[in-house]
Design a protein around this motif. Structure first.
Motif, PDB file in Angstrom:
ATOM      1  N   GLY A  44      55.389-101.442 -11.743  1.00  0.00           N
ATOM      2  CA  GLY A  44      56.574-101.193 -10.932  1.00  0.00           C
ATOM      3  C   GLY A  44      57.820-100.988 -11.769  1.00  0.00           C
ATOM      4  O   GLY A  44      58.632-100.098 -11.492  1.00  0.00           O
ATOM      5  N   THR A  45      57.939-101.804 -12.819  1.00  0.00           N
ATOM      6  CA  THR A  45      59.097-101.647 -13.707  1.00  0.00           C
ATOM      7  C   THR A  45      59.085-100.289 -14.391  1.00  0.00           C
ATOM      8  O   THR A  45      60.120 -99.613 -14.494  1.00  0.00           O
ATOM      9  CB  THR A  45      59.103-102.766 -14.753  1.00  0.00           C
ATOM     10  OG1 THR A  45      59.115-104.039 -14.102  1.00  0.00           O
ATOM     11  CG2 THR A  45      60.329-102.656 -15.655  1.00  0.00           C
ATOM     12  N   LEU A  46      57.899 -99.892 -14.855  1.00  0.00           N
ATOM     13  CA  LEU A  46      57.798 -98.577 -15.495  1.00  0.00           C
ATOM     14  C   LEU A  46      58.110 -97.453 -14.510  1.00  0.00           C
ATOM     15  O   LEU A  46      58.732 -96.448 -14.870  1.00  0.00           O
ATOM     16  CB  LEU A  46      56.404 -98.394 -16.090  1.00  0.00           C
ATOM     17  CG  LEU A  46      56.058 -99.246 -17.315  1.00  0.00           C
ATOM     18  CD1 LEU A  46      54.622 -99.006 -17.748  1.00  0.00           C
ATOM     19  CD2 LEU A  46      57.016 -98.951 -18.466  1.00  0.00           C
ATOM     20  N   GLY A  47      57.663 -97.631 -13.245  1.00  0.00           N
ATOM     21  CA  GLY A  47      57.969 -96.614 -12.238  1.00  0.00           C
ATOM     22  C   GLY A  47      59.456 -96.487 -11.985  1.00  0.00           C
ATOM     23  O   GLY A  47      59.993 -95.383 -11.898  1.00  0.00           O
ATOM     24  N   VAL A  48      60.131 -97.638 -11.877  1.00  0.00           N
ATOM     25  CA  VAL A  48      61.586 -97.609 -11.665  1.00  0.00           C
ATOM     26  C   VAL A  48      62.295 -97.000 -12.862  1.00  0.00           C
ATOM     27  O   VAL A  48      63.213 -96.167 -12.712  1.00  0.00           O
ATOM     28  CB  VAL A  48      62.110 -99.027 -11.382  1.00  0.00           C
ATOM     29  CG1 VAL A  48      63.636 -99.048 -11.341  1.00  0.00           C
ATOM     30  CG2 VAL A  48      61.536 -99.556 -10.078  1.00  0.00           C
ATOM     31  N   LEU A  49      61.866 -97.386 -14.061  1.00  0.00           N
ATOM     32  CA  LEU A  49      62.484 -96.803 -15.262  1.00  0.00           C
ATOM     33  C   LEU A  49      62.225 -95.313 -15.335  1.00  0.00           C
ATOM     34  O   LEU A  49      63.102 -94.535 -15.735  1.00  0.00           O
ATOM     35  CB  LEU A  49      61.927 -97.505 -16.506  1.00  0.00           C
ATOM     36  CG  LEU A  49      62.345 -98.973 -16.695  1.00  0.00           C
ATOM     37  CD1 LEU A  49      61.665 -99.551 -17.930  1.00  0.00           C
ATOM     38  CD2 LEU A  49      63.862 -99.082 -16.820  1.00  0.00           C
ATOM     39  N   GLY A  50      60.987 -94.901 -14.948  1.00  0.00           N
ATOM     40  CA  GLY A  50      60.690 -93.469 -14.964  1.00  0.00           C
ATOM     41  C   GLY A  50      61.540 -92.706 -13.963  1.00  0.00           C
ATOM     42  O   GLY A  50      62.035 -91.613 -14.263  1.00  0.00           O
ATOM     43  N   PHE A 104      48.650 -98.499 -20.908  1.00  0.00           N
ATOM     44  CA  PHE A 104      47.202 -98.623 -20.735  1.00  0.00           C
ATOM     45  C   PHE A 104      46.521 -99.102 -22.021  1.00  0.00           C
ATOM     46  O   PHE A 104      45.576 -99.895 -21.981  1.00  0.00           O
ATOM     47  CB  PHE A 104      46.614 -97.279 -20.300  1.00  0.00           C
ATOM     48  CG  PHE A 104      46.825 -96.978 -18.845  1.00  0.00           C
ATOM     49  CD1 PHE A 104      46.245 -97.778 -17.875  1.00  0.00           C
ATOM     50  CD2 PHE A 104      47.616 -95.918 -18.444  1.00  0.00           C
ATOM     51  CE1 PHE A 104      46.435 -97.513 -16.524  1.00  0.00           C
ATOM     52  CE2 PHE A 104      47.811 -95.652 -17.119  1.00  0.00           C
ATOM     53  CZ  PHE A 104      47.225 -96.442 -16.150  1.00  0.00           C
ATOM     54  N   PHE A 105      47.003 -98.606 -23.166  1.00  0.00           N
ATOM     55  CA  PHE A 105      46.437 -99.054 -24.441  1.00  0.00           C
ATOM     56  C   PHE A 105      46.654-100.556 -24.619  1.00  0.00           C
ATOM     57  O   PHE A 105      45.746-101.290 -25.046  1.00  0.00           O
ATOM     58  CB  PHE A 105      47.079 -98.272 -25.590  1.00  0.00           C
ATOM     59  CG  PHE A 105      46.572 -98.672 -26.941  1.00  0.00           C
ATOM     60  CD1 PHE A 105      45.314 -98.277 -27.374  1.00  0.00           C
ATOM     61  CD2 PHE A 105      47.353 -99.468 -27.782  1.00  0.00           C
ATOM     62  CE1 PHE A 105      44.845 -98.653 -28.630  1.00  0.00           C
ATOM     63  CE2 PHE A 105      46.889 -99.846 -29.024  1.00  0.00           C
ATOM     64  CZ  PHE A 105      45.619 -99.436 -29.456  1.00  0.00           C
ATOM     65  N   ALA A 106      47.848-101.001 -24.279  1.00  0.00           N
ATOM     66  CA  ALA A 106      48.141-102.434 -24.384  1.00  0.00           C
ATOM     67  C   ALA A 106      47.272-103.241 -23.428  1.00  0.00           C
ATOM     68  O   ALA A 106      46.807-104.341 -23.764  1.00  0.00           O
ATOM     69  CB  ALA A 106      49.621-102.677 -24.093  1.00  0.00           C
ATOM     70  N   ALA A 107      47.018-102.699 -22.209  1.00  0.00           N
ATOM     71  CA  ALA A 107      46.163-103.413 -21.253  1.00  0.00           C
ATOM     72  C   ALA A 107      44.736-103.527 -21.772  1.00  0.00           C
ATOM     73  O   ALA A 107      44.091-104.578 -21.645  1.00  0.00           O
ATOM     74  CB  ALA A 107      46.184-102.695 -19.905  1.00  0.00           C
ATOM     75  N   ILE A 108      44.234-102.440 -22.384  1.00  0.00           N
ATOM     76  CA  ILE A 108      42.872-102.486 -22.935  1.00  0.00           C
ATOM     77  C   ILE A 108      42.780-103.502 -24.064  1.00  0.00           C
ATOM     78  O   ILE A 108      41.850-104.326 -24.131  1.00  0.00           O
ATOM     79  CB  ILE A 108      42.459-101.083 -23.412  1.00  0.00           C
ATOM     80  CG1 ILE A 108      42.324-100.140 -22.204  1.00  0.00           C
ATOM     81  CG2 ILE A 108      41.150-101.137 -24.189  1.00  0.00           C
ATOM     82  CD1 ILE A 108      42.099 -98.701 -22.593  1.00  0.00           C
ATOM     83  N   LEU A 133      49.130-109.652 -10.878  1.00  0.00           N
ATOM     84  CA  LEU A 133      50.547-109.686 -10.535  1.00  0.00           C
ATOM     85  C   LEU A 133      51.411-109.217 -11.699  1.00  0.00           C
ATOM     86  O   LEU A 133      52.379-108.451 -11.513  1.00  0.00           O
ATOM     87  CB  LEU A 133      50.932-111.107 -10.125  1.00  0.00           C
ATOM     88  CG  LEU A 133      52.394-111.318  -9.679  1.00  0.00           C
ATOM     89  CD1 LEU A 133      52.701-110.479  -8.458  1.00  0.00           C
ATOM     90  CD2 LEU A 133      52.665-112.800  -9.402  1.00  0.00           C
ATOM     91  N   VAL A 134      51.077-109.619 -12.907  1.00  0.00           N
ATOM     92  CA  VAL A 134      51.845-109.196 -14.082  1.00  0.00           C
ATOM     93  C   VAL A 134      51.725-107.684 -14.282  1.00  0.00           C
ATOM     94  O   VAL A 134      52.713-106.985 -14.546  1.00  0.00           O
ATOM     95  CB  VAL A 134      51.354-109.958 -15.329  1.00  0.00           C
ATOM     96  CG1 VAL A 134      51.990-109.370 -16.593  1.00  0.00           C
ATOM     97  CG2 VAL A 134      51.689-111.438 -15.205  1.00  0.00           C
ATOM     98  N   ILE A 135      50.475-107.179 -14.149  1.00  0.00           N
ATOM     99  CA  ILE A 135      50.274-105.735 -14.321  1.00  0.00           C
ATOM    100  C   ILE A 135      51.051-104.958 -13.258  1.00  0.00           C
ATOM    101  O   ILE A 135      51.679-103.921 -13.547  1.00  0.00           O
ATOM    102  CB  ILE A 135      48.769-105.408 -14.265  1.00  0.00           C
ATOM    103  CG1 ILE A 135      48.055-106.002 -15.473  1.00  0.00           C
ATOM    104  CG2 ILE A 135      48.551-103.906 -14.208  1.00  0.00           C
ATOM    105  CD1 ILE A 135      46.555-105.820 -15.440  1.00  0.00           C
ATOM    106  N   THR A 136      51.016-105.459 -12.008  1.00  0.00           N
ATOM    107  CA  THR A 136      51.761-104.783 -10.949  1.00  0.00           C
ATOM    108  C   THR A 136      53.260-104.771 -11.248  1.00  0.00           C
ATOM    109  O   THR A 136      53.945-103.762 -11.033  1.00  0.00           O
ATOM    110  CB  THR A 136      51.517-105.494  -9.602  1.00  0.00           C
ATOM    111  OG1 THR A 136      50.107-105.515  -9.328  1.00  0.00           O
ATOM    112  CG2 THR A 136      52.239-104.795  -8.469  1.00  0.00           C
ATOM    113  N   GLY A 137      53.771-105.890 -11.754  1.00  0.00           N
ATOM    114  CA  GLY A 137      55.186-105.926 -12.117  1.00  0.00           C
ATOM    115  C   GLY A 137      55.529-104.949 -13.220  1.00  0.00           C
ATOM    116  O   GLY A 137      56.561-104.267 -13.177  1.00  0.00           O
ATOM    117  N   VAL A 138      54.634-104.874 -14.216  1.00  0.00           N
ATOM    118  CA  VAL A 138      54.880-103.937 -15.316  1.00  0.00           C
ATOM    119  C   VAL A 138      54.855-102.505 -14.821  1.00  0.00           C
ATOM    120  O   VAL A 138      55.709-101.673 -15.176  1.00  0.00           O
ATOM    121  CB  VAL A 138      53.840-104.153 -16.432  1.00  0.00           C
ATOM    122  CG1 VAL A 138      53.959-103.060 -17.491  1.00  0.00           C
ATOM    123  CG2 VAL A 138      54.026-105.525 -17.070  1.00  0.00           C
TER     124      VAL A 138
END
Length: 409
Positions: A134-140, A29-33, A127-132
Motif C-alpha cells: 500500500g505504501t508503495l502504491g501511494v508513493l507510486g 519482490f526480491f526482498a520478499a523472496i 499485514l506487513v506485506i500489505t502495508g508495504v
C-alpha cells in the motif's frame, strides 16, 4: 524554455514513472523472496539448535507405501502420480518419485513441523506485506502525479495566464503574460501565439469599433438635427393643409430615423453605459407606438383595441423596447387590410401580445429571423436581436387566420 514537445514530454514522464515503479516493485519482490529464504533457514537452524547434540532427522526416504507413517499409508496405496504433495494437518511435504521400475514408487517425506511459522505469524507477515504494498502504491501514485504535473506545467501556466486576462480591458501586462516566447516552440507555444494574435485582433477591433461609433454618432446625428431645425422653422410659417400633412410625415420619418440610428449605435457598442438596466413602464411606449403608426390605418377601416390588463415595469433599454414595439405595431398595421380588423394589443404583467388578421400577402411560414424587403420595418430579426440583448424573449406564431407576435420579459 522546453527542448521537447508536449507530447514527447508526456511520453517521457510516463516512461520514467513506469520505470521507477518497476524498479521499486522488483526490489520489493526480491526482498520478499530473500526474506522468505532467510526465514526458512532461520527456523531450521533454530530447530537444530534446540535439539543439539542430536540433529533432527526431518527428511527421510521410504521405498514402499507400507513403510510410510501411518497417516500417509492410505494415501500412498491409492497410487498417486509423480509430484510433490503437501499435508497441512500432518505438517508434511511428500515427494513421489519413480524408481527403476516405472510401476514402483518411492517417497521422500519432509517434516516441516517446527520449521513453518505459526498461522498468527503468517497473518502478521501478510499485514506487513500489505502495508508495504500500500505504501508503495501511494508513493507510486504521488510520483506519477508529480511527474505528470511537471510535464503539463506549461499548459497549466498558460491556462492561468488566460484566465487572469480581462478581455474588455486589455493591458500591456496581459500581453506579457501570454507572450509565446515564454512557452517555447512546442504545442503550448503555438497555442500561446494563437491566443496572443487573437487578443491583438480583438483589441484592434474594439479600437475600430469605438472610433467608428464615435464618428458615426456625430456624422449621423448632425443631418437629423439640421432636418429637425428646418421642420421647426417650417411649422412657424403659414402652410396649406396638404403641406402640413407632408410636414407631419417628414417629422415622423425623422423621429423614426433618429431612434433607429441611436439604437443601431447602441447595438454596435461593446459597452452600454448602463442603458440596458433602466426601469421603464410599458404602457406609455405602447401608446406612443400606436399613435406614431396610426397613419398607416388612415385609409383603412380597421380598429385598434388595446387591453390594459396591467401596467408593468421592465428592466432594459427603453429605446430598444420602443423600437421593437414600433416594429411589431407597424407590421400589424401594414398587413391588415380594410375590413380585416381589429388589431388587438394586449398588455399583461409579463408579456405584450400584438394580434392582427392575416392578409393574403403574409406568409404563414415566415421566419422571425429573416429580414423582409417588403416594408417590415427594421425586420423581425432585429426585434429578436434587441430582445436577446436585453434578456427578453420574442416569438411569432401565424396560422391561417391571424398572426400573433409575443414579446415577454
Amino acid at each position: 524554455m522546453y527542448r521537447h514537445s508536449l507530447r514527447k514530454r508526456v511520453a517521457i514522464a510516463f516512461a520514467i514513472c513506469v520505470a521507477v515503479l518497476s524498479i521499486v516493485w522488483g526490489f520489493a519482490f526480491f526482498a520478499a523472496i530473500r526474506l522468505s529464504e532467510d526465514r526458512v533457514l532461520t527456523q531450521q537452524l533454530q530447530l537444530a539448535a534446540a535439539n543439539y547434540p542430536v540433529m533432527p532427522a526431518n527428511m527421510r526416504g521410504y521405498e514402499t507405501a507400507g513403510s510410510l507413517p501411518a497417516s500417509l499409508r492410505a494415501w500412498a496405496q491409492s497410487n498417486p502420480a509423480v509430484g510433490v504433495y503437501e499435508f497441512e494437518a500432518e505438517e508434511l511435504h511428500v515427494a513421489v518419485i519413480e524408481r527403476g521400475d516405472a510401476q514402483q514408487r518411492a517417497f521422500v517425506v519432509f517434516d516441516v513441523s517446527g520449521i513453518e511459522a505459526a498461522s498468527s505469524e503468517d497473518w502478521w507477515l501478510l499485514l506487513v506485506i500489505t502495508g508495504v504494498v500500500g505504501t508503495l502504491g501511494v508513493l507510486g501514485f504521488g510520483l506519477g502525479v508529480l511527474v505528470m504535473r511537471q510535464a503539463v506545467a506549461p499548459v497549466a501556466q498558460l491556462a492561468k495566464a488566460v484566465a487572469d486576462i480581462d478581455v474588455e480591458h486589455l493591458s500591456t501586462e496581459d500581453y506579457k503574460r501570454i507572450a509565446s516566447s515564454r512557452f517555447g516552440d512546442d504545442e503550448v507555444g503555438v497555442l500561446a501565439a494563437t491566443i496572443e494574435k487573437t487578443l491583438e485582433r480583438i483589441s484592434a477591433f474594439v479600437a475600430r469599433e469605438r472610433y467608428f461609433t464615435g464618428s458615426a454618432s456625430h456624422e449621423l446625428r448632425t443631418p437629423i438635427t439640421v432636418i429637425t431645425g428646418a421642420l421647426e422653422l417650417l411649422e412657424q410659417s403659414e402652410l396649406s393643409q396638404s403641406d402640413k400633412k407632408a410636414l407631419d410625415r417628414v417629422r415622423r420619418a425623422t423621429l423614426d430615423m433618429k431612434t433607429t440610428i441611436e439604437m443601431f449605435l447602441c447595438l454596435a457598442r461593446e459597452t452600454d453605459d448602463g442603458l440596458y438596466h433602466e426601469q421603464f413602464l410599458v404602457t406609455p411606449l405602447v401608446t406612443n407606438a400606436v399613435e406614431l403608426q396610426r397613419h398607416l390605418l388612415s385609409r383603412k377601416l380597421v380598429e385598434v383595441e388595446i387591453d390594459y390588463l396591467a401596467n408593468p415595469g421592465v428592466n432594459g433599454h427603453p429605446q430598444a423596447f420602443a423600437i421593437a414595439v414600433n416594429n411589431l405595431v407597424r407590421n400589424a398595421f401594414e398587413h391588415t387590410l380594410t375590413g380585416q380588423g381589429p388589431v388587438t394589443i394586449r398588455i399583461d404583467e409579463r408579456e405584450l401580445l400584438v394580434t392582427n388578421q392575416l392578409s393574403s400577402g403574409f406568409d404563414a411560414q415566415y421566419s422571425p429571423t429573416e429580414a423582409s424587403p417588403h416594408g417590415y420595418g427594421l425586420g423581425l430579426g432585429i426585434v429578436e436581436r434587441l430582445c436577446e440583448r436585453n434578456g427578453w424573449s420574442f416569438s411569432l406564431r401565424a396560422d391561417e387566420k391571424r398572426v400573433i407576435a409575443r414579446l415577454s420579459w
